[in-house]
Design a protein around this motif. Structure first.
Motif, PDB file in Angstrom:
ATOM      1  N   ILE B  22       0.827  -1.212   0.000  1.00  0.00           N
ATOM      2  CA  ILE B  22       0.000   0.000   0.000  1.00  0.00           C
ATOM      3  C   ILE B  22       0.861   1.263   0.000  1.00  0.00           C
ATOM      4  N   GLY B  23       2.097   1.141   0.440  1.00  0.00           N
ATOM      5  CA  GLY B  23       2.954   2.326   0.528  1.00  0.00           C
ATOM      6  C   GLY B  23       3.580   2.700  -0.796  1.00  0.00           C
ATOM      7  N   PHE B  24       4.112   1.688  -1.492  1.00  0.00           N
ATOM      8  CA  PHE B  24       4.945   1.997  -2.660  1.00  0.00           C
ATOM      9  C   PHE B  24       4.500   1.347  -3.952  1.00  0.00           C
ATOM     10  N   PHE B  25       3.617   0.354  -3.867  1.00  0.00           N
ATOM     11  CA  PHE B  25       3.317  -0.412  -5.072  1.00  0.00           C
ATOM     12  C   PHE B  25       2.044   0.014  -5.789  1.00  0.00           C
ATOM     13  N   VAL B  26       1.225   0.804  -5.102  1.00  0.00           N
ATOM     14  CA  VAL B  26      -0.094   1.114  -5.676  1.00  0.00           C
ATOM     15  C   VAL B  26       0.059   1.783  -7.049  1.00  0.00           C
ATOM     16  N   SER B  27       0.980   2.739  -7.136  1.00  0.00           N
ATOM     17  CA  SER B  27       1.110   3.454  -8.419  1.00  0.00           C
ATOM     18  C   SER B  27       1.602   2.514  -9.532  1.00  0.00           C
ATOM     19  N   HIS B  28       2.544   1.615  -9.195  1.00  0.00           N
ATOM     20  CA  HIS B  28       3.041   0.690 -10.234  1.00  0.00           C
ATOM     21  C   HIS B  28       1.950  -0.270 -10.664  1.00  0.00           C
ATOM     22  N   LEU B  29       1.170  -0.727  -9.705  1.00  0.00           N
ATOM     23  CA  LEU B  29       0.083  -1.654  -9.995  1.00  0.00           C
ATOM     24  C   LEU B  29      -0.945  -0.990 -10.915  1.00  0.00           C
ATOM     25  N   VAL B  30      -1.313   0.207 -10.544  1.00  0.00           N
ATOM     26  CA  VAL B  30      -2.354   0.904 -11.302  1.00  0.00           C
ATOM     27  C   VAL B  30      -1.835   1.290 -12.681  1.00  0.00           C
ATOM     28  N   ARG B  31      -0.537   1.596 -12.764  1.00  0.00           N
ATOM     29  CA  ARG B  31       0.041   1.918 -14.068  1.00  0.00           C
ATOM     30  C   ARG B  31      -0.123   0.731 -15.014  1.00  0.00           C
ATOM     31  N   ILE B 231      -8.509   0.592  -4.481  1.00  0.00           N
ATOM     32  CA  ILE B 231      -9.750   0.941  -5.199  1.00  0.00           C
ATOM     33  C   ILE B 231     -10.241   2.350  -4.846  1.00  0.00           C
ATOM     34  N   PRO B 232     -10.351   2.723  -3.570  1.00  0.00           N
ATOM     35  CA  PRO B 232     -10.736   4.107  -3.274  1.00  0.00           C
ATOM     36  C   PRO B 232      -9.757   5.132  -3.831  1.00  0.00           C
ATOM     37  N   THR B 233      -8.470   4.759  -3.887  1.00  0.00           N
ATOM     38  CA  THR B 233      -7.484   5.700  -4.446  1.00  0.00           C
ATOM     39  C   THR B 233      -7.794   5.960  -5.910  1.00  0.00           C
ATOM     40  N   ILE B 234      -8.086   4.883  -6.655  1.00  0.00           N
ATOM     41  CA  ILE B 234      -8.418   5.051  -8.068  1.00  0.00           C
ATOM     42  C   ILE B 234      -9.695   5.863  -8.213  1.00  0.00           C
ATOM     43  N   MET B 235     -10.654   5.585  -7.339  1.00  0.00           N
ATOM     44  CA  MET B 235     -11.927   6.288  -7.445  1.00  0.00           C
ATOM     45  C   MET B 235     -11.818   7.746  -7.018  1.00  0.00           C
ATOM     46  N   LEU B 236     -10.800   8.058  -6.274  1.00  0.00           N
ATOM     47  CA  LEU B 236     -10.605   9.452  -5.861  1.00  0.00           C
ATOM     48  C   LEU B 236      -9.820  10.229  -6.917  1.00  0.00           C
ATOM     49  N   GLU B 240      -5.047   7.462 -14.067  1.00  0.00           N
ATOM     50  CA  GLU B 240      -3.864   8.153 -14.616  1.00  0.00           C
ATOM     51  C   GLU B 240      -3.077   8.860 -13.520  1.00  0.00           C
ATOM     52  N   LEU B 241      -3.780   9.637 -12.724  1.00  0.00           N
ATOM     53  CA  LEU B 241      -3.107  10.386 -11.657  1.00  0.00           C
ATOM     54  C   LEU B 241      -2.508   9.426 -10.625  1.00  0.00           C
ATOM     55  N   THR B 242      -3.286   8.386 -10.281  1.00  0.00           N
ATOM     56  CA  THR B 242      -2.785   7.401  -9.314  1.00  0.00           C
ATOM     57  C   THR B 242      -1.489   6.783  -9.815  1.00  0.00           C
ATOM     58  N   ALA B 243      -1.431   6.480 -11.114  1.00  0.00           N
ATOM     59  CA  ALA B 243      -0.238   5.838 -11.668  1.00  0.00           C
ATOM     60  C   ALA B 243       0.960   6.771 -11.656  1.00  0.00           C
ATOM     61  N   ASN B 244       0.687   8.069 -11.690  1.00  0.00           N
ATOM     62  CA  ASN B 244       1.805   9.023 -11.761  1.00  0.00           C
ATOM     63  C   ASN B 244       2.216   9.611 -10.427  1.00  0.00           C
ATOM     64  N   LEU B 245       1.426   9.391  -9.396  1.00  0.00           N
ATOM     65  CA  LEU B 245       1.825   9.861  -8.065  1.00  0.00           C
ATOM     66  C   LEU B 245       2.843   8.886  -7.488  1.00  0.00           C
ATOM     67  N   PRO B 248       0.606   7.531  -3.741  1.00  0.00           N
ATOM     68  CA  PRO B 248      -0.826   7.834  -3.815  1.00  0.00           C
ATOM     69  C   PRO B 248      -1.559   7.646  -2.500  1.00  0.00           C
ATOM     70  N   THR B 249      -1.176   6.653  -1.720  1.00  0.00           N
ATOM     71  CA  THR B 249      -1.859   6.407  -0.434  1.00  0.00           C
ATOM     72  C   THR B 249      -1.664   7.596   0.499  1.00  0.00           C
ATOM     73  N   LEU B 250      -0.467   8.166   0.473  1.00  0.00           N
ATOM     74  CA  LEU B 250      -0.213   9.338   1.310  1.00  0.00           C
ATOM     75  C   LEU B 250      -1.095  10.496   0.869  1.00  0.00           C
ATOM     76  N   GLU B 251      -1.241  10.626  -0.437  1.00  0.00           N
ATOM     77  CA  GLU B 251      -2.092  11.716  -0.946  1.00  0.00           C
ATOM     78  C   GLU B 251      -3.546  11.502  -0.552  1.00  0.00           C
ATOM     79  N   VAL B 252      -3.976  10.239  -0.504  1.00  0.00           N
ATOM     80  CA  VAL B 252      -5.348   9.936  -0.059  1.00  0.00           C
ATOM     81  C   VAL B 252      -5.514  10.375   1.394  1.00  0.00           C
ATOM     82  N   ILE B 253      -4.523  10.052   2.202  1.00  0.00           N
ATOM     83  CA  ILE B 253      -4.607  10.406   3.623  1.00  0.00           C
ATOM     84  C   ILE B 253      -4.667  11.915   3.777  1.00  0.00           C
ATOM     85  N   ARG B 254      -3.942  12.604   2.926  1.00  0.00           N
ATOM     86  CA  ARG B 254      -3.932  14.078   3.024  1.00  0.00           C
ATOM     87  C   ARG B 254      -5.275  14.682   2.632  1.00  0.00           C
ATOM     88  N   PHE B 255      -6.070  13.887   1.929  1.00  0.00           N
ATOM     89  CA  PHE B 255      -7.398  14.363   1.558  1.00  0.00           C
ATOM     90  C   PHE B 255      -8.363  14.335   2.724  1.00  0.00           C
TER      91      PHE B 255
END
Lengths: 75, 366, 505
Positions: B22-31, B231-236, B240-245, B248-255
């Motif tokens: 959840i820390g580092f792989f989400v963007s690679h996975l979504v990409r 999934i919530p990260t993608i929906m937020l 595209e943005l998720t793949a490039n952050l 992304p999980t940190l950005e979700v928390i900041r929301f």
């Protein structure tokens, strides 16, 4: 550079004292000290190549990348 | 001292698996997988569990020993020792890589003026302390904080539930990209196959016949946490943005806006996640330490623990020049160097099985 | 060593030896007299340690009125073999050295001319404190008695609570010069034999000059002497000891101190208070949760403040941030230094309060509060927010029932502040990881310090962070004591009512 060596030397000394206290065999002491020396050499080598165009990390990356290309599809 | 229970195995591996996922792989996975990330996670988890099953089958043949001790009987000394040296080296490299990712995360987001070596020194000391105390303590440490850790990671998406774009939900079923799904599966399989490390801890664990049950539950729990975050990260943010952050999980928390009292809750919420990364790095280093101990026919890994941990942290700072290099390695080769050491037990099992077919009397029965 | 010349065992020689043995000891009394049968005797005892009235009535009077026609041999036989003196505790000493030890123990020694053996009479009577309320562990609803310095009285207090023949008391004498009486109490059918053997082994291997308090023993027998965390519990309440013995723990009583030590212990037990078991379980559970919250507050509040104001200011809401910034604007020091100044001043005030004479204690407290609180803030040395944080931290530390544990957290607060000042919340997390790992490895007589959370014992969580109702605590804690852990049948009257078919009328 000195810092790295100092850390490993300190750890080596502490482990040697621990092994002596626990009365471990000479073979064990030799292996532990040998590993410590080997790690000092590796760490210093990595340290000296840190600013090089190609660091040890990037060499290892170059080793694994072709395998990943084989595993992945369409990259 | 004590032995590791199946509940501790479950709790440690649950946290171990989702920590960097959840820390580092989400963007690679979504990409790779885009909206089909859930398929990749489920498939990858299943493959990872399968690889672990092979490691389990090998371990159960000689339950009171580890691979380092009996490997030479299977493949011969000339193959076993270089192979174990490679496995140990790759484990240390992986530990160093993950450490660097964590240090970069901390320095970039929370301690911008602090040098990397200072953060590495402090975190390295914690990891060294954990590794030196041995596997029983590390597994027990996972047990104490399990509920809080899982609860903390599961609450991230709940706070943003009113800000996500629910119209996107249909794409989780309609989007189909087989190549991306497969690549995402490989990434997730690399993460989940790390459960094969049990081959190095097998003698420390009690009730070994229930091992696969505990690991299956750990897989389910970790997969659930990853999906509840991805999934919530993608929906937020959208794929595209998720793949490039980068995070992304940190950005979700900041929301998250939890009323007006506390804003920017990210430092508080990552506390438990930081502990799971500690577990991850400690287990990688411990694996290398125990593998080295048993390969050298020694009985106590304590003496190797501190120096190997120091090496991991020195490598983490100097092997990778910049955060951009780290990101490049994460994209180009991380799945491979995480996956390869876990395939080694499969190879040993295959050879052992073939040898047992050839010489049934020589095979050590379960 | 006394060497008798010939076989006569002359009284004069032995008295001379005793006087030599107790040279320059003005409180040893030597009373020579002649018994009824005309036999020369002597009574040796310590002034202030014996009941003189009992000696006069039960020893001197009886001996003086014995039949004058009796022979010396018969006289000795009646006293030493038949034990005709009306004193309950008498023992025959074979050697002078043993007899001399008895004198130091408060016994009165009777020497008979030409008789080798000596009679030691336990007629001890000395000034001791009366049983009072526990000064450091007061409760609102429970019993108020506390232990005193006298070992026999303390054991009696236990006997009155545990009327079982399975309550065992084993006596040791530890300390070469003090010969301090140390009693081990346990319930034989509940206490694990391995635990008992381990405790005895550790006590027997103590080789020290003197033991003046239970803390001496504690530091000598605990598992990890370098850890700041206490690995044994102490208490001055008999009810706490009784409850601990019923769970399978061991109590160590030391003569000369009202503080009893209990082993084994877990960290969660040290955060429990006796009051928890006398209030209703809902209130007790709530208070325990509060206590845990303030435990972390006492450890982490200053560090979190330093971390948040220095590194993570974006976490604080705007208005609060402006207030804090305004109050910190005039302070010339960084948050870490400011926190150190305040914490060290508070520590100094706390230590001084312990030693200040009562007469001026209150005025000094007021001056301390004024100087540290108001004047320092007005002078711009510290900010008001820091004063509040430090005060709350100080109050939080007193919420922890076990003083040693609160001291440990007080001590650890300072490294946390340094870590927070350098690394922010990341530093605090790393500090917590280090402490957590230490606590995981810590054991108290083999029992993991963080039980029942690590390792998990689900059934024992009922008496840790919360307190389950009494009728639900059917089993004893599983991490010590013998198996077969059932200690009650839950609410039998309800089950009996069910069988009878419900309430009458």
């Amino acid at each position: 550079m000195i810092g790295i060596a100092a850390i490993f030397l300190l750890i080596g000394y502490m482990e040697w004292a621990y092994l002596r206290r626990e009365r471990k065999s000479k073979r064990t002491v030799r292996i532990v000290i040998g590993l410590d020396v080997m790690l000092i050499i590796c760490s210093e080598a990595v340290y000296f190549t840190r600013n090089a165009d190609v660091t040890a990390g990037m060499i290892l990356n170059a080793l694994f990348t072709p395998i990943q290309r084989l595993l992945f599809v369409g990259t | 001292m004590g032995r590791i229970t199946q509940l501790q195995v479950y709790m440690l591996f649950s946290q171990f698996l989702y920590s960097t996922a959840i820390g580092f792989f989400v963007s690679h996975l979504v990409r790779q997988a885009r909206f089909m990330v859930w398929v990749s996670v489920l498939l990858g988890a299943a493959i990872g569990l399968l690889i672990t099953y092979f490691a389990y089958r090998l371990s159960i043949r000689r339950p009171d020993q580890t691979l380092g001790q009996y490997g030479s009987q299977i493949v011969g000394r000339w193959v076993h020792y270089p192979l174990m040296a490679a496995v140990i080296a790759v484990n240390l490299y992986a530990a160093a890589f993950i450490t660097r990712q964590v240090i970069d995360f901390i320095v970039i987001n929370f301690l911008p003026d602090t040098p990397h070596w200072a953060v590495a020194l402090l975190f390295g000391f914690c990891v060294a302390r954990g590794v030196r105390s041995g596997p029983v303590t590390v597994f027990r440490s996972a047990q104490g904080l399990f509920l809080l850790s899982v609860a903390a990671t599961l609450t991230f998406p709940l706070f943003i539930s009113n800000q996500i774009d629910t119209d996107m939900a249909i794409a989780f079923i309609t989007w189909f990209e087989p190549a991306g799904i497969w690549n995402g599966t490989v990434i997730v399989a690399a993460i989940f196959s790390e459960m094969a490390f049990i081959i190095y801890f097998f003698p420390y664990i009690t009730k070994r016949k229930s091992m696969m049950k505990s690991l299956s539950w750990a897989t389910v729990t970790a997969a659930l946490v990853v999906l509840m975050n991805a999934i919530p990260t993608i929906m937020l943010f959208g794929p595209e943005l998720t793949a490039n952050l980068t995070y992304p999980t940190l950005e979700v928390i900041r929301f998250i806006r939890a009323g007006t009292f506390l804003e920017n809750l990210d430092p508080l919420l990552i506390i438990f996640w930081l502990f799971t990364t500690f577990l991850k790095i400690a287990i990688f280093t411990l694996t290398a330490s125990i593998a080295l101990t048993h390969t050298m026919k020694m009985d106590n890994s304590k003496s190797f623990s501190s120096m190997l941990t120091a090496a991991v942290f020195v490598f983490s700072i100097y092997l990778f020049p910049t955060a951009a290099h780290v990101e490049r390695i994460a994209v180009e080769s991380e799945a491979t160097f995480l996956l390869l050491p876990n395939i080694v037990p499969v190879m040993y099992l295959t050879v052992d099985w073939l040898r047992s077919l050839a010489k049934p009397s020589a095979h050590k029965a379960q | 060593m006394f060497k008798n010349r010939g076989s006569s065992f002359q009284l004069g020689e032995r008295l001379k030896w005793l006087k030599n043995h107790f040279s320059h000891t003005s409180d040893v009394i030597y009373h020579d007299f002649v018994a009824g049968p005309g036999v020369a005797c002597a009574l040796v005892h310590l002034k202030g340690m014996v009941d003189l009235a009992a000696i006069e009535q039960s020893v001197l009077k009886v001996i003086s009125s014995m039949d004058p026609s009796m022979s010396q041999r018969e006289f000795a036989e009646r006293l030493l073999d038949h034990k005709e003196l009306p004193i309950q505790q008498q023992s025959v000493k074979e050697t002078m050295e043993d007899a001399a030890k008895g004198v130091l123990d408060g016994q009165a020694l009777l020497l008979i001319d030409r008789e080798r053996r000596l009679l030691a009479l336990t007629v001890a009577s000395f000034e001791k404190r009366s049983i009072q309320e526990a000064p450091n562990e007061s409760v609102i609803r429970g019993p108020r008695e506390a232990f005193i310095e006298d070992l026999d009285t303390n054991i009696t207090l236990m006997r009155r609570r545990l009327k079982s023949e399975l309550l065992k008391t084993e006596l040791y004498h530890i300390g070469e010069r003090t010969e301090t009486a140390v009693a081990l109490l346990y319930l034989e059918d509940v206490c694990s034999p391995q635990l008992l053997d381990e405790m005895k082994r550790r006590l027997k291997n103590i080789d020290v000059d003197g033991v003046l308090g239970s803390s001496y023993l504690e530091e000598m027998i605990d598992d990890n002497p370098y850890s700041p965390f206490p690995q044994m519990q102490y208490t001055e309440r008999p009810d706490v000891v009784a409850a601990s013995l019923l769970e399978g723990r061991i109590a160590v009583f030391v003569n000369g101190t009202p503080i009893v030590i209990l082993a084994p212990v877990t960290m969660f037990m040290l955060i429990q208070s006796a009051e928890d078991y006398y209030q209703r379980y809902t209130s007790s559970s709530w208070l325990r949760i509060i206590r845990y919250f303030f435990l972390f507050a006492s450890l982490l509040m200053p560090s979190i403040y330093i971390a948040v104001t220095t590194f993570h200011a974006d976490m604080i809401p705007e208005r609060l941030l402006m207030t804090i910034a305004a109050s910190r604007e005039v302070v010339p020091f960084p948050a870490l230094v400011e926190a150190f100044i305040m914490e060290l001043s508070f520590e100094a005030l706390r230590e001084a309060t312990l030693r200040i004479p009562k007469a001026i204690g209150q005025s000094v407290s007021i001056i301390g509060a004024l100087i540290i609180g108001t004047a320092a803030v007005d002078a711009g040395i510290v900010s008001a927010a820091m004063v509040i944080i430090v005060s709350l931290t100080g109050i939080s530390s007193y919420i922890i029932p076990h003083f040693d544990l609160s001291l440990a957290f007080r001590l650890l607060r300072f490294p946390f502040m340094i870590l927070a000042g350098i690394f922010g919340l990341f530093g605090i997390v790393c500090g917590m990881i280090l402490i957590y790992l230490h606590l995981l490895e810590l054991r108290s007589f083999g029992v993991p310090y963080l039980a029942p959370f690590a390792p998990v014992h689900l059934k024992d969580i009922k008496d840790s962070v919360v307190r389950a109702p009494w009728w639900a605590m059917i089993t004893r804690p599983s991490f010590f004591g013998l198996p077969g852990r059932r200690r009650m049948a839950s609410r039998k009257w309800m089950q009996a009512r069910g069988k009878d078919g419900g309430n009458q009328g």
